[in-house]
Design an enzyme around this catalytic site. Structure first.
Site, PDB file in Angstrom:
ATOM      1  N   LYS A 135       0.768  -1.321   0.225  1.00 30.58           N
ATOM      2  CA  LYS A 135       0.090  -0.048  -0.069  1.00 30.58           C
ATOM      3  C   LYS A 135       0.910   1.214  -0.025  1.00 30.58           C
ATOM      4  O   LYS A 135       1.904   1.115   0.626  1.00 30.58           O
ATOM      5  CB  LYS A 135      -1.050   0.030   1.189  1.00 30.58           C
ATOM      6  CG  LYS A 135      -2.040   0.897   1.246  1.00 30.58           C
ATOM      7  CD  LYS A 135      -3.336  -0.102   0.530  1.00 30.58           C
ATOM      8  CE  LYS A 135      -4.450   0.935   0.252  1.00 30.58           C
ATOM      9  NZ  LYS A 135      -5.476  -0.082  -0.074  1.00 30.58           N
ATOM     10  N   ASP A 175      -6.974   4.131  -4.646  1.00 31.04           N
ATOM     11  CA  ASP A 175      -7.530   4.101  -3.438  1.00 31.04           C
ATOM     12  C   ASP A 175      -8.115   5.451  -3.226  1.00 31.04           C
ATOM     13  O   ASP A 175      -8.257   6.191  -4.318  1.00 31.04           O
ATOM     14  CB  ASP A 175      -6.632   3.856  -2.277  1.00 31.04           C
ATOM     15  CG  ASP A 175      -7.209   3.360  -1.086  1.00 31.04           C
ATOM     16  OD1 ASP A 175      -7.583   2.368  -0.886  1.00 31.04           O
ATOM     17  OD2 ASP A 175      -7.381   4.260  -0.119  1.00 31.04           O
ATOM     18  N   GLY A 246     -20.132   7.563   1.950  1.00 28.40           N
ATOM     19  CA  GLY A 246     -19.422   8.018   0.972  1.00 28.40           C
ATOM     20  C   GLY A 246     -20.449   8.418  -0.292  1.00 28.40           C
ATOM     21  O   GLY A 246     -21.442   8.034  -0.463  1.00 28.40           O
ATOM     22  N   PHE A 247     -19.663   8.797  -1.182  1.00 30.58           N
ATOM     23  CA  PHE A 247     -20.310   9.289  -2.572  1.00 30.58           C
ATOM     24  C   PHE A 247     -19.502   8.975  -3.813  1.00 30.58           C
ATOM     25  O   PHE A 247     -19.458   9.440  -4.777  1.00 30.58           O
ATOM     26  CB  PHE A 247     -21.107  10.510  -2.735  1.00 30.58           C
ATOM     27  CG  PHE A 247     -20.028  11.719  -2.632  1.00 30.58           C
ATOM     28  CD1 PHE A 247     -19.209  12.218  -1.668  1.00 30.58           C
ATOM     29  CD2 PHE A 247     -19.941  12.252  -3.729  1.00 30.58           C
ATOM     30  CE1 PHE A 247     -18.644  13.247  -1.435  1.00 30.58           C
ATOM     31  CE2 PHE A 247     -18.866  13.468  -3.786  1.00 30.58           C
ATOM     32  CZ  PHE A 247     -18.093  13.860  -2.657  1.00 30.58           C
ATOM     33  N   GLY A 248     -18.216   8.293  -3.401  1.00 25.82           N
ATOM     34  CA  GLY A 248     -17.160   7.963  -4.275  1.00 25.82           C
ATOM     35  C   GLY A 248     -17.235   6.831  -5.398  1.00 25.82           C
ATOM     36  O   GLY A 248     -18.488   6.224  -5.322  1.00 25.82           O
ATOM     37  N   ASN A 249     -16.167   6.401  -5.930  1.00 24.05           N
ATOM     38  CA  ASN A 249     -16.354   5.335  -6.887  1.00 24.05           C
ATOM     39  C   ASN A 249     -16.844   3.841  -6.223  1.00 24.05           C
ATOM     40  O   ASN A 249     -17.794   3.111  -6.875  1.00 24.05           O
ATOM     41  CB  ASN A 249     -14.881   4.986  -7.153  1.00 24.05           C
ATOM     42  CG  ASN A 249     -14.584   3.803  -7.899  1.00 24.05           C
ATOM     43  OD1 ASN A 249     -14.411   2.956  -7.397  1.00 24.05           O
ATOM     44  ND2 ASN A 249     -14.991   3.545  -9.266  1.00 24.05           N
ATOM     45  N   VAL A 250     -16.746   3.619  -5.027  1.00 21.29           N
ATOM     46  CA  VAL A 250     -17.151   2.580  -4.164  1.00 21.29           C
ATOM     47  C   VAL A 250     -18.553   2.521  -3.895  1.00 21.29           C
ATOM     48  O   VAL A 250     -19.486   1.650  -4.371  1.00 21.29           O
ATOM     49  CB  VAL A 250     -16.104   2.145  -2.780  1.00 21.29           C
ATOM     50  CG1 VAL A 250     -16.851   1.016  -2.230  1.00 21.29           C
ATOM     51  CG2 VAL A 250     -14.751   1.946  -3.404  1.00 21.29           C
ATOM     52  N   ALA A 251     -18.915   3.822  -3.349  1.00 18.33           N
ATOM     53  CA  ALA A 251     -20.367   3.781  -3.028  1.00 18.33           C
ATOM     54  C   ALA A 251     -21.245   3.766  -4.257  1.00 18.33           C
ATOM     55  O   ALA A 251     -22.295   3.131  -4.347  1.00 18.33           O
ATOM     56  CB  ALA A 251     -20.687   5.482  -2.313  1.00 18.33           C
ATOM     57  N   TRP A 252     -20.623   4.501  -5.369  1.00 19.60           N
ATOM     58  CA  TRP A 252     -21.363   4.457  -6.642  1.00 19.60           C
ATOM     59  C   TRP A 252     -21.771   3.253  -7.145  1.00 19.60           C
ATOM     60  O   TRP A 252     -22.820   2.508  -7.618  1.00 19.60           O
ATOM     61  CB  TRP A 252     -20.561   5.132  -7.710  1.00 19.60           C
ATOM     62  CG  TRP A 252     -21.070   5.023  -9.154  1.00 19.60           C
ATOM     63  CD1 TRP A 252     -22.201   5.670  -9.801  1.00 19.60           C
ATOM     64  CD2 TRP A 252     -20.178   4.525 -10.130  1.00 19.60           C
ATOM     65  NE1 TRP A 252     -21.973   5.363 -11.155  1.00 19.60           N
ATOM     66  CE2 TRP A 252     -20.849   4.639 -11.481  1.00 19.60           C
ATOM     67  CE3 TRP A 252     -19.056   3.506 -10.056  1.00 19.60           C
ATOM     68  CZ2 TRP A 252     -20.629   3.787 -12.292  1.00 19.60           C
ATOM     69  CZ3 TRP A 252     -18.549   3.019 -11.368  1.00 19.60           C
ATOM     70  CH2 TRP A 252     -19.283   3.250 -12.335  1.00 19.60           C
TER      71      TRP A 252
HETATM   72  O1  2IT Z   1      -7.974  -1.335  -0.797  1.00 24.69           O
HETATM   73  C1  2IT Z   1      -8.044  -1.809  -1.957  1.00 24.69           C
HETATM   74  O2  2IT Z   1      -8.115  -3.317  -2.002  1.00 24.69           O
HETATM   75  C2  2IT Z   1      -7.633  -1.169  -3.052  1.00 24.69           C
HETATM   76  N1  2IT Z   1      -7.500  -0.104  -2.735  1.00 24.69           N
HETATM   77  C3  2IT Z   1      -7.452  -1.737  -4.497  1.00 24.69           C
HETATM   78  C4  2IT Z   1      -6.140  -2.386  -4.581  1.00 24.69           C
HETATM   79  C5  2IT Z   1      -5.878  -2.746  -6.142  1.00 24.69           C
HETATM   80  O3  2IT Z   1      -4.621  -3.054  -6.149  1.00 24.69           O
HETATM   81  O4  2IT Z   1      -6.712  -2.746  -6.811  1.00 24.69           O
END
Ligand code: 2IT
Length: 453
Positions: A135, A175, A246-252
């Site tokens: 990370k 991320d 949230g309202f980003g990519n994941v929430a969407w």
């Molecule tokens: O928390 C995660 O698993 C990510 N941000 C995605 C990591 C990735 O390598 O796609």
């Protein structure tokens, strides 16, 4: 750990291990929290399988293989110079090249990245794809920055990071604060410096090596996981009401898939507060989320003006009456009090989509009183499709949407199966235990097989 041979109980094992870990890096509270949760689930298993303790697997898993920290100087549009801090934590390469996202957010520090990289070890293992764990990121704040500023920052960041990554070494992705635009700038600079077109970053644009479904993958995968949890209870998504943060990519991604399956999402949130939309966030409102994200302001309030709904300033969505809660924003966004409120209001399932979205107290309470699944299982669809992007890049081939989606489906089903196998607790499933033991075994056994490295 000092006296492994004499440890008489799992509690003692946890206490001694955590005391040693805290002594080493006393300020890294998020890292301690992530490790504690894992050690607590593993302790009874480890007592019964002393070979892992003898090989000091836990001590080795909690010490990153390598930490890189670097200076990131850049100039803003007015010519003022700024200096940010860049990091890459290369945590564990037992089962594949380091793999994990980059986070650009003012809160980024070594503790946050170590916790995320540690979680990534278990998550990536759970996907069953050959990915180690890493990370990285920076304390750079993309909020309010122009495209040109973000590009200069990304180029400066990559100028140093490029020395440490590669398709067989370390494959970063996005991320929080790192989306398609940033991956584009990072990839462009990496390619220019190395004079190589490789799959060294994932989350790339689909015109230049990215996988279809990657933007949706974390959200879709999370909802597939929830489907399996519901099936265990004899329920289905259709007709249920969800709170999402949230309202980003994941929430969407989560909201789109819930709508498709006949559920209703009534909340989204930002750092400024949350929206309550009892009619459900659907149709053009979902598209509006993309627009809102494009503004670089990181606030959700404009949604209320646009669609004439309620906005609760500086509050969290967990106070609404819902069947299921899915935190999709950031770590520790759902605490003990929030968990109590949710339970009181009849919520029966919390699926954590953000990494460590629940505090330790909240996770414990939710596991005991209702059903709770941790981020490392629920959100693994994101990195799983990154793994599929790596496969496609290696083959120099692109799968169709249906092919990727089908593989994502299978991976999420198998993660749920793994949780069931290792987390079975009477008629219930302890998803924390299942994910931690399931994720641990493959990495631990690989480390044992590869000798003391
Ligand atoms: O928390 C995660 O698993 C990510 N941000 C995605 C990591 C990735 O390598 O796609």
């Amino acid at each position: 750990m000092t006296a492994t041979a004499t440890l008489s109980s799992p509690t003692k094992l946890v206490d001694e291990f955590m005391s040693d870990l805290r002594k080493k890096d006393p300020h890294e509270l998020e890292f301690h929290q992530a490790v504690h949760e894992v050690i607590e689930s593993l302790a009874p298993y480890l007592m019964a399988h002393p070979q892992y303790m003898k090989a000091k697997i836990l001590e080795r898993m909690t010490e990153p293989e390598r930490v890189i920290q670097f200076r990131v100087p850049w100039a803003d549009d007015r010519g003022n110079i700024h200096v940010n801090r860049g990091f890459r934590v290369e945590m564990n390469s037992a089962i594949g090249p380091y793999k994990g996202g980059l986070r650009f957010h003012p809160s980024v520090n070594l503790s946050i990245l170590k916790f995320l990289a540690f979680e990534q070890t278990f998550k990536n293992s759970l996907t069953n794809l050959p990915m180690g764990a890493g990370k990285g990121g920076s304390d750079f704040d993309p909020k309010g920055k122009s495209d040109a500023e973000v590009m200069r920052f990304c180029q400066s960041f990559m100028t140093e990071l490029s020395h440490h990554i590669g398709p067989y070494t370390d494959v970063p992705a996005g991320d929080i604060g790192v989306g398609g635009r940033e991956i584009g700038f990072l990839f462009g600079q990496y390619k220019r410096l190395r004079n190589e077109f490789t799959g060294t970053l994932t989350g790339k644009g689909t015109d230049w090596g990215g996988s279809l479904i990657r933007p949706e993958a974390t959200g879709y995968g999370a909802v597939y996981f929830v489907q399996h949890m519901l099936t265990e209870m004899g329920k289905e998504i259709k007709g249920l009401t969800f709170a999402v943060s949230g309202f980003g990519n994941v929430a969407w991604g989560v909201i789109s898939k819930i709508n498709e399956l006949g559920g209703k999402v009534v909340t989204i949130s930002g750092p400024d507060g949350y929206i309550y939309d009892p009619d459900g966030i659907k149709g053009e409102k979902v598209d509006y989320l993309l627009e809102l994200r494009g503004t670089n302001n990181d606030i959700v309030e404009p949604y209320a003006e646009e669609f004439d709904t309620q906005f609760f300033a500086r509050r969290k969505p967990w106070e609404q009456n819902v069947n299921i809660a899915m935190p999709c924003a950031t770590e520790n966004e759902l605490n003990d009090d929030d968990a109590k409120t949710l339970i009181k209001n009849g919520c029966f399932l919390v699926a954590e989509v953000s990494n460590m979205g629940c505090t330790a107290d909240a996770a414990e309470l939710l596991t005991k009183e209702i059903t709770y699944a941790p981020g490392k299982a629920v959100n693994a669809g994101g990195v799983a499709v990154s793994g599929l992007e790596m496969s496609q890049n290696s083959m120099r081939y692109n799968w169709t949407r249906e092919e990727v989606n089908q593989r994502l489906h299978i991976i999420m089903r198998e993660i749920h199966e793994t949780c069931k196998i290792h987390g079975r607790n009477g008629s219930k499933i302890n998803y924390v235990k299942g994910a931690n033991i399931g994720g641990f075994l493959k990495v631990a056994n690989s480390m044992m097989a590869q000798g003391l490295v």
